[in-house]
Design an enzyme around this catalytic site. Sequence first.
Site, mmCIF file in Angstrom:
data_model
loop_
_atom_site.group_PDB
_atom_site.id
_atom_site.type_symbol
_atom_site.label_atom_id
_atom_site.label_comp_id
_atom_site.label_asym_id
_atom_site.label_seq_id
_atom_site.Cartn_x
_atom_site.Cartn_y
_atom_site.Cartn_z
ATOM 1 N N CYS A 71 27.230 56.102 41.931
ATOM 2 C CA CYS A 71 25.817 56.445 41.764
ATOM 3 C C CYS A 71 25.084 55.315 41.053
ATOM 4 O O CYS A 71 25.641 54.615 40.214
ATOM 5 C CB CYS A 71 25.590 57.726 40.965
ATOM 6 S SG CYS A 71 26.405 59.146 41.670
ATOM 7 N N ARG B 139 26.269 51.281 45.229
ATOM 8 C CA ARG B 139 26.959 52.178 44.290
ATOM 9 C C ARG B 139 27.178 53.581 44.856
ATOM 10 O O ARG B 139 27.835 54.415 44.232
ATOM 11 C CB ARG B 139 26.163 52.285 42.986
ATOM 12 C CG ARG B 139 25.981 50.948 42.284
ATOM 13 C CD ARG B 139 25.166 51.119 41.033
ATOM 14 N NE ARG B 139 25.909 51.820 40.020
ATOM 15 C CZ ARG B 139 26.682 51.256 39.112
ATOM 16 N NH1 ARG B 139 26.826 49.952 39.101
ATOM 17 N NH2 ARG B 139 27.317 51.968 38.209
ATOM 18 N N TRP C 270 26.796 58.855 45.034
ATOM 19 C CA TRP C 270 28.154 58.904 45.576
ATOM 20 C C TRP C 270 28.699 60.246 45.092
ATOM 21 O O TRP C 270 28.910 60.441 43.898
ATOM 22 C CB TRP C 270 28.984 57.746 45.038
ATOM 23 C CG TRP C 270 30.337 57.643 45.670
ATOM 24 C CD1 TRP C 270 30.642 57.081 46.865
ATOM 25 C CD2 TRP C 270 31.581 58.105 45.115
ATOM 26 N NE1 TRP C 270 31.998 57.178 47.108
ATOM 27 C CE2 TRP C 270 32.594 57.794 46.049
ATOM 28 C CE3 TRP C 270 31.938 58.752 43.931
ATOM 29 C CZ2 TRP C 270 33.928 58.117 45.833
ATOM 30 C CZ3 TRP C 270 33.270 59.069 43.711
ATOM 31 C CH2 TRP C 270 34.247 58.741 44.669
ATOM 32 N N ASN D 275 24.395 59.108 36.302
ATOM 33 C CA ASN D 275 25.587 58.475 36.862
ATOM 34 C C ASN D 275 26.752 58.786 35.933
ATOM 35 O O ASN D 275 26.654 58.526 34.735
ATOM 36 C CB ASN D 275 25.375 56.951 36.954
ATOM 37 C CG ASN D 275 26.662 56.214 37.251
ATOM 38 O OD1 ASN D 275 27.533 56.733 37.936
ATOM 39 N ND2 ASN D 275 26.799 55.010 36.724
ATOM 40 N N GLY D 276 27.812 59.364 36.476
ATOM 41 C CA GLY D 276 28.972 59.688 35.641
ATOM 42 C C GLY D 276 29.445 61.099 35.951
ATOM 43 O O GLY D 276 29.123 61.647 37.003
ATOM 44 N N GLU E 142 46.187 42.522 50.033
ATOM 45 C CA GLU E 142 44.729 42.395 50.014
ATOM 46 C C GLU E 142 44.168 42.285 51.440
ATOM 47 O O GLU E 142 43.137 42.878 51.759
ATOM 48 C CB GLU E 142 44.333 41.183 49.152
ATOM 49 C CG GLU E 142 42.878 40.734 49.231
ATOM 50 C CD GLU E 142 41.855 41.792 48.791
ATOM 51 O OE1 GLU E 142 42.251 42.857 48.299
ATOM 52 O OE2 GLU E 142 40.653 41.545 49.003
ATOM 53 N N LYS F 145 41.429 44.860 52.993
ATOM 54 C CA LYS F 145 40.143 44.447 53.593
ATOM 55 C C LYS F 145 39.995 45.070 54.963
ATOM 56 O O LYS F 145 38.942 45.603 55.299
ATOM 57 C CB LYS F 145 40.052 42.917 53.738
ATOM 58 C CG LYS F 145 39.772 42.116 52.525
ATOM 59 C CD LYS F 145 38.391 42.251 51.932
ATOM 60 C CE LYS F 145 38.292 43.378 50.944
ATOM 61 N NZ LYS F 145 38.812 43.275 49.639
ATOM 62 N N GLU G 70 39.485 49.013 54.712
ATOM 63 C CA GLU G 70 38.272 49.544 54.086
ATOM 64 C C GLU G 70 37.012 49.283 54.909
ATOM 65 O O GLU G 70 36.083 50.090 54.871
ATOM 66 C CB GLU G 70 38.104 49.097 52.631
ATOM 67 C CG GLU G 70 37.679 47.682 52.399
ATOM 68 C CD GLU G 70 37.536 47.342 50.922
ATOM 69 O OE1 GLU G 70 37.056 48.171 50.147
ATOM 70 O OE2 GLU G 70 37.890 46.219 50.545
ATOM 71 N N HIS H 175 63.899 47.795 55.849
ATOM 72 C CA HIS H 175 64.318 48.997 55.108
ATOM 73 C C HIS H 175 63.546 50.242 55.531
ATOM 74 O O HIS H 175 63.529 51.229 54.809
ATOM 75 C CB HIS H 175 64.183 48.752 53.601
ATOM 76 C CG HIS H 175 65.045 47.627 53.128
ATOM 77 N ND1 HIS H 175 66.415 47.727 53.048
ATOM 78 C CD2 HIS H 175 64.739 46.356 52.771
ATOM 79 C CE1 HIS H 175 66.912 46.573 52.628
ATOM 80 N NE2 HIS H 175 65.913 45.720 52.463
ATOM 81 N N LYS I 255 30.799 50.646 45.402
ATOM 82 C CA LYS I 255 31.186 49.336 44.858
ATOM 83 C C LYS I 255 31.851 49.474 43.500
ATOM 84 O O LYS I 255 32.818 48.805 43.207
ATOM 85 C CB LYS I 255 29.933 48.462 44.753
ATOM 86 C CG LYS I 255 30.169 47.068 44.203
ATOM 87 C CD LYS I 255 30.839 46.213 45.231
ATOM 88 C CE LYS I 255 31.119 44.805 44.724
ATOM 89 N NZ LYS I 255 32.208 44.209 45.519
#
Length: 614
Positions: free
Chosen positions: A2, A27, A75, A101-102, A487, A491, A494, A510, A609
């Site tokens: 948010c 956000r 969000w 926000n939170g 990584e 990428k 996502e 394995h 983000k």
Amino acid sequence: MCGIIGYIGKKDAVPIIMRGLRRLEYRGYDSAGVSVLNHGCAIEMRKAVGVLDNLFSAVDKNPLAGPLGIGHTRWATHGVPSSENCHPHFDCTGNIMVVHNGIIENFKELKDELIKKGHRFSSETDTEITAHLIEEALSAGAADLEAAVRACIARIEGSYALGIFRKDEPHTLIGVRQGSPLVVGIGKDEYFISSDVSAIVESTRQIIYLDDGEIITMKTGGYHITDFKGNKVKGVVKKVTWDVEALDKAGFEKYMLKEIHEQPNIIRQNLRMRVTKDKKGVAFDDFTISDDVLKKISKIYIVSCGTAYYAGFTGKYLMEHFTSLPVEIDLASEFRYRKPKLLNENTLIIAVSQSGETADTLASVYEAKGKGCKVLAICNVVGSTLTRESDGTIYINAGPEISVASTKAYTGQLLSIYLFTIYLAKLKGEMTAAAAAALIKELEAVPNKMEKIMRGEQEIIEIAKKYCKAKSAFYLGRGFNYPNALEGALKNKEISYMHAEGYAAGEMKHGPIALIDENFPVVCIATKGSTYDKMISNMKEVEARKGRIIAISSNGDKNVPQIAETVISVPETAEEVSPLVNIMPLQLLAYYIAQYKGCDIDKPRNLAKSVTVE
Ligand code: M6R
């Protein structure tokens, strides 16, 4: 999660808030809303579910204006993305407006209590509770909005940044910070609050970074800051120095592509800043942990999340390679819940974070600090909570990273880790000046190599086209390039929603190799280095099962093209430094696969983000 913004002044708040929301959209983009006190002192509000463009359309269709207002981009945490759950939220009278926000952890019990007192709630959110608590405090006789806000925060638990105004106090905007970021912009006869400097920097560069436990009350004629008990606090005004142009796409189609392309220059600039004139060492002007303290360090834990975790993972390989120190890497969300040993004043915690606001990373830092550990932050956002909680910070100086998928922050974090490793190894007498000079020379060659890879971008576009329809992919690496494989897979998944898994190549046999068939793309990082031969064997194992190998290979290599279906050649680089070069084609591959699939690259679904909830 948010983003919140607020304005009080002589201008119309709406364009300022809407422009700010555009900057905060990264956000969260489940819904957005804006509310103002108009010139006739009436509250007006517009809300829209989905991307911010929907709010822009709502405001265009039904404009609103006023000198005081707040805005929010969401969000979702408590309650589905819906018009009712969209901020701003309000009390029973509709006169008190709040953005948040939170997470308010004890909202359920407070809500039950207030319902019993007759309050009617319009949403499922935790946020709405604050508007009702303020309403209660005012009806119980609180002198003004500030006093009522103080009474409200005495009841709530959790993390929150709040922006609040009230119809009956048309000249007051209040901001509160506890565990979620909030900055204040100081203009001429006008004030701004925001989750992030980027949302207000076009209006003012004079910024106060509020601390946890602080309230700012802004009136048209001035402002004051107090702690939660009401004691006066002197806010320090700092000047933002980075260019506003850094916030634009500079002709690139997406922020992510722009940020990928910025990497060579960020590395150049940071090397210029940090490498000593004789090119045999590293100096950190902004670094405040003393050499004496560092010399006593006997153990290092690196804590971080997501992409920053993979940068930290490479840090483990590097520091163990160049120093005698034991180094552990931990997902910040796990570190707190296990019982890591030797957390004491001789342990260094390296917290890696682009935003410096990631709740899990911060929680690990608090935990470790409580045990006496020293904390070094490797961070991009100046003045963020992490940097203020740490004993020292190495800034990665990557400029604002807007795309949700992190790219330039990753290589910026990696570079800072390389430089810190050189610093530490030399300090401990474990790296000679000549060895440092050789490593620095390799690092200085990285930007040109990255640019060379970008000149071959068209080839990567074709490769993306060839593989974009695959359902799943493996990313394999070994040694220094194992975290890079993780990584690369992150990428890909996502931004293109293609299932991708990063693996240590030696682990394939394995279990995971069972998945390989003639439709399965396997991206193999197979550049020259100590694990090259082993990597070739692993690739042969995949080839034998008809897997479709896309290999990242050193220029001129003769073996890899014989095994791989597709080869992306990269300039040869010392193995220890190769992650910085090898990640570049993986970032571009993920980008173009997502582009072929028509995904919203800068704002992938379900993500935000900055993850400020645990
Ligand atoms: O701001 P931070 O670096 O602490 O963020 C950590 C992760 O949330 C972040 O790296 C995330 O994984 C990105 N979406 C990766 O592209």
